[in-house]
Design a protein around this motif. Structure first.
Motif, short mmCIF file in Angstrom:
data_model
loop_
_atom_site.label_atom_id
_atom_site.label_comp_id
_atom_site.label_asym_id
_atom_site.label_seq_id
_atom_site.Cartn_x
_atom_site.Cartn_y
_atom_site.Cartn_z
N PRO A 182 27.44 -26.41 -28.11
CA PRO A 182 28.57 -25.76 -27.57
C PRO A 182 28.65 -24.74 -26.84
O PRO A 182 29.56 -24.35 -26.15
N VAL A 183 27.30 -23.85 -26.96
CA VAL A 183 27.45 -22.82 -26.11
C VAL A 183 26.31 -22.87 -24.99
O VAL A 183 25.75 -22.03 -24.18
N GLY A 184 25.57 -24.27 -25.07
CA GLY A 184 24.66 -24.47 -23.87
C GLY A 184 23.34 -23.88 -24.31
O GLY A 184 22.42 -23.77 -23.12
N GLU A 185 23.26 -23.60 -25.34
CA GLU A 185 21.81 -23.07 -25.75
C GLU A 185 21.02 -23.62 -27.01
O GLU A 185 21.76 -23.92 -27.77
N VAL A 186 19.70 -23.56 -26.97
CA VAL A 186 18.79 -24.23 -28.11
C VAL A 186 17.97 -22.98 -28.52
O VAL A 186 17.39 -22.17 -27.57
N GLU A 187 17.31 -23.21 -29.65
CA GLU A 187 16.15 -22.43 -30.09
C GLU A 187 15.44 -23.08 -31.06
O GLU A 187 15.57 -24.01 -31.80
N VAL A 188 13.91 -22.94 -31.07
CA VAL A 188 12.90 -23.64 -31.82
C VAL A 188 13.34 -23.00 -33.47
O VAL A 188 13.46 -21.77 -33.53
N ALA A 189 13.39 -23.85 -34.39
CA ALA A 189 13.50 -23.53 -35.55
C ALA A 189 12.86 -24.59 -36.56
O ALA A 189 12.77 -25.72 -36.23
N GLY A 190 12.78 -24.18 -37.74
CA GLY A 190 12.75 -25.07 -39.14
C GLY A 190 11.22 -25.47 -38.98
O GLY A 190 10.97 -26.49 -39.63
N GLY A 191 10.47 -24.81 -38.40
CA GLY A 191 8.92 -24.98 -38.50
C GLY A 191 8.55 -26.09 -37.49
O GLY A 191 9.25 -26.67 -36.79
N VAL A 192 7.09 -26.22 -37.32
CA VAL A 192 6.38 -27.02 -36.47
C VAL A 192 5.29 -27.85 -37.06
O VAL A 192 4.67 -27.17 -37.98
N PHE A 193 5.38 -29.09 -36.64
CA PHE A 193 4.33 -29.93 -37.20
C PHE A 193 3.34 -29.95 -36.33
O PHE A 193 3.41 -30.16 -34.94
N ARG A 194 1.89 -30.09 -36.74
CA ARG A 194 0.78 -30.19 -35.81
C ARG A 194 -0.19 -31.61 -36.20
O ARG A 194 -0.32 -31.61 -37.52
N VAL A 195 -0.37 -32.37 -35.45
CA VAL A 195 -0.96 -33.46 -35.79
C VAL A 195 -2.35 -33.62 -34.69
O VAL A 195 -2.13 -33.70 -33.59
N LEU A 196 -3.46 -33.53 -35.42
CA LEU A 196 -4.81 -33.79 -34.44
C LEU A 196 -5.10 -35.49 -34.36
O LEU A 196 -5.01 -35.85 -35.52
N GLN A 197 -5.13 -35.82 -33.21
CA GLN A 197 -5.24 -37.39 -32.92
C GLN A 197 -6.67 -37.50 -32.17
O GLN A 197 -7.00 -36.91 -31.41
N THR A 335 -6.77 -34.75 -29.30
CA THR A 335 -5.70 -34.31 -28.75
C THR A 335 -4.65 -33.93 -29.65
O THR A 335 -4.66 -34.44 -30.96
N LEU A 336 -4.29 -32.49 -29.70
CA LEU A 336 -3.33 -31.89 -30.83
C LEU A 336 -1.91 -32.20 -30.01
O LEU A 336 -1.42 -32.07 -29.10
N VAL A 337 -1.05 -32.75 -30.98
CA VAL A 337 0.27 -33.06 -30.82
C VAL A 337 1.29 -31.89 -31.80
O VAL A 337 1.02 -31.97 -33.07
N GLU A 338 1.94 -31.19 -31.18
CA GLU A 338 2.81 -29.95 -31.89
C GLU A 338 4.42 -30.59 -31.55
O GLU A 338 4.86 -31.00 -30.70
N ILE A 339 4.80 -30.87 -32.83
CA ILE A 339 6.45 -31.19 -32.62
C ILE A 339 7.24 -30.08 -33.08
O ILE A 339 6.95 -29.35 -34.05
N GLN A 340 7.96 -29.45 -32.23
CA GLN A 340 8.77 -28.62 -32.31
C GLN A 340 10.55 -29.23 -32.30
O GLN A 340 10.86 -30.13 -31.79
N THR A 341 11.09 -28.45 -33.36
CA THR A 341 12.37 -29.06 -33.44
C THR A 341 13.45 -28.10 -33.13
O THR A 341 13.18 -26.57 -33.36
N PHE A 342 14.43 -28.22 -32.33
CA PHE A 342 15.41 -27.18 -31.82
C PHE A 342 16.64 -27.32 -32.45
O PHE A 342 17.33 -28.19 -33.05
N LYS A 343 17.31 -26.11 -32.76
CA LYS A 343 18.49 -26.04 -33.21
C LYS A 343 19.50 -26.01 -31.99
O LYS A 343 19.42 -24.97 -31.29
N LEU A 344 20.67 -26.48 -32.25
CA LEU A 344 21.79 -26.33 -31.06
C LEU A 344 22.73 -25.03 -31.51
O LEU A 344 23.33 -25.24 -32.59
N LYS A 345 22.73 -23.94 -30.90
CA LYS A 345 23.43 -22.99 -31.14
C LYS A 345 24.97 -23.16 -31.29
O LYS A 345 25.37 -23.95 -30.25
N GLY A 346 25.52 -23.17 -32.22
CA GLY A 346 27.04 -23.26 -32.19
C GLY A 346 27.36 -24.58 -32.82
O GLY A 346 28.60 -24.78 -33.05
N ALA A 347 26.39 -25.60 -32.99
CA ALA A 347 27.00 -26.95 -33.31
C ALA A 347 26.90 -26.84 -34.85
O ALA A 347 26.35 -25.99 -35.69
#
Length: 441
Positions: A182-197, A335-347
């Motif tokens: 609702p405010v047009g901004e996001v932020e990385v939150a909630g931790g990050v998964f890392r997977v080695l393929q 290959t390293l895959v990093e999964i970032q999760t974003f929080k929608l500010k104001g949602a």
């Protein structure tokens, strides 16, 4: 066999590629220079470095770099190397370095933009060629840094297209991810998964828009989800997102695939946004967006339904479930895959909780879904090391792709247009050609 441009060009045909592009260490080394040394590569999100001195380490191809918030509030990206003995200045991960960088080996210090600040016992450096103002004695900056809606990219090439020009049509996916706030901004939150393929980095990009694999590779998780749903008499969100891979081929054929220059593209979403509006989480999200933008604009935002977007060389933002799967090549078969999760500010908080659920159920290393992909990627790598054949087929609907503004669109959702587009870009990068030059031929 030497890696001349003629040799490299011979590895890519309009409808197939030679397996050597996945297995040859020499080609991998050249990719690090000609692709990751030239293209705009995602470094991180500005929310990961909120305050001056905050840093986030990552890689641009085979180069360790540091994204840091400088004292003037600007984002800087520097190579993670002290110019004295070459030591990595900060350890891998996220942290805060304070007002300056300090090398752990001999305590040379640097401003947050990498500029040399001080060194102990400078009297020992007098009457020598040591000049603290010379760039050789500072942490070197990456050539270019660009920020788009809070997403930070860097290019090791001093010249080339600007960031927005490079992103082309997939910039709209980043826009949609941010606009869902609702405010047009996001932020990385909630931790990050890392997977080695145990596979080449390009296999992941191909699979992101490979609609033919879903009901086959993920058959076990689909069957499990349906069995559990039948047992409990309902299909909750956790099972719905697993069961979605089991749609018949007719469903996948109707999806739209878009392709853009530089290897980018996106795939139409597999979950019906209109049906989603009826669930409590989406309803609350719609109300919040409608209050901020009005109902018409809120429907436009939530109606942009994309499953996976490919930003070639960087990874895949997923707008609906607020993720960015960052893809980092380590070697020709790792290959390293990093999964970032974003929080929608104001949602509403429930929207973020749903995103976390999706990450855990679909992308977690211990999920019932991602291990399927990781297994077949490894099998591709292993199979291509045998003498069983030399060429990789990308023939599905070849020659039928339609030209549209700024890109191409498939006539069938099972087309291998995305793979052909990625290797057309790979070839241009590896031959040091631009998309404009290729089109002029």
């Amino acid at each position: 066999m030497s890696l001349t441009n003629e040799t490299l060009a011979s590895l890519v045909r309009p409808d197939s590629v030679h397996k050597r592009v996945y297995t040859d260490p020499q080609i991998f080394e050249l990719e690090m220079k000609r692709i990751y040394g030239q293209a705009w590569i995602y470094v991180g999100h500005e929310s990961q470095v909120k305050h001056p001195g905050d840093y986030h380490t990552t890689r641009l191809g085979d180069q360790d770099v540091v994204m840091v918030r400088a004292t003037d509030g600007q984002i800087q990206v520097v190579y993670n190397r002290c110019p004295h003995k070459g030591a990595k200045v900060v350890p891998d991960g996220d942290g805060t370095t304070g007002r300056f960088f300090r090398c752990p080996y001999h305590a040379w210090t640097f401003k947050l933009d990498g500029t040399h600040l001080s060194a102990p016992l400078k009297n020992g450096l007098q009457n020598t060629c040591f000049d603290p103002k010379h760039p050789d004695f500072s942490m070197r900056k990456v050539a270019r840094v660009g920020v788009y809606r809070g997403f930070v990219f860097a290019s090791q090439a001093a010249e080339g297209p600007g960031l927005e020009e490079f992103l082309n049509g997939v910039a709209s996916s980043i826009d949609n991810l941010c606009d869902r706030s609702p405010v047009g901004e996001v932020e990385v939150a909630g931790g990050v998964f890392r997977v080695l393929q145990r596979s080449n980095w390009k296999v992941f990009y191909e699979n992101l828009h490979d609609t033919m694999h879903a009901p086959v590779t993920h058959e076990s998780s689909v069957v499990s989800a349906r069995s559990q749903a039948q047992e409990q008499g309902s299909l909750p969100f956790e099972l719905l997102i697993m069961e979605g891979n089991g749609e018949p081929y007719e469903f996948w054929e109707k999806l739209e695939l878009r392709a853009y220059d530089n290897g980018h593209g996106y795939m139409e979403g597999i979950f019906d946004p209109a049906a989603a509006e009826r669930d409590p989480v989406s309803s609350a999200h719609f109300v919040a967006l409608a209050e901020a933008y009005g109902e018409t604009r809120a429907r436009e935002i939530l109606g942009m339904n994309r499953h996976n977007t490919v930003i070639y060389g960087s990874g895949s933002p997923h707008t609906v479930f607020q993720q960015f799967r960052v893809i980092r090549p380590l070697s020709v078969d790792r290959t390293l895959v990093e999964i970032q999760t974003f929080k929608l500010k104001g949602a509403p908080d429930s929207v973020f909780e749903r995103a976390l659920t999706y990450a855990n159920v679909i992308n977690s290393p211990s999920s019932n879904v991602m291990p399927d992909d990781v297994e077949v990627y490894a099998r591709c790598q292993q199979g291509n090391m045998t003498n069983g054949g030399d060429w990789i087929s990308m023939h599905r609907y070849a020659g039928t792709d339609r030209q549209v503004e700024n890109g191409m669109v498939s006539i069938n959702g099972t087309s291998e247009l995305p793979m052909r587009n990625q290797f057309a870009a790979w070839k241009r990068f590896m031959l040091n050609e631009t998309a404009a030059e290729e089109g002029a031929r």
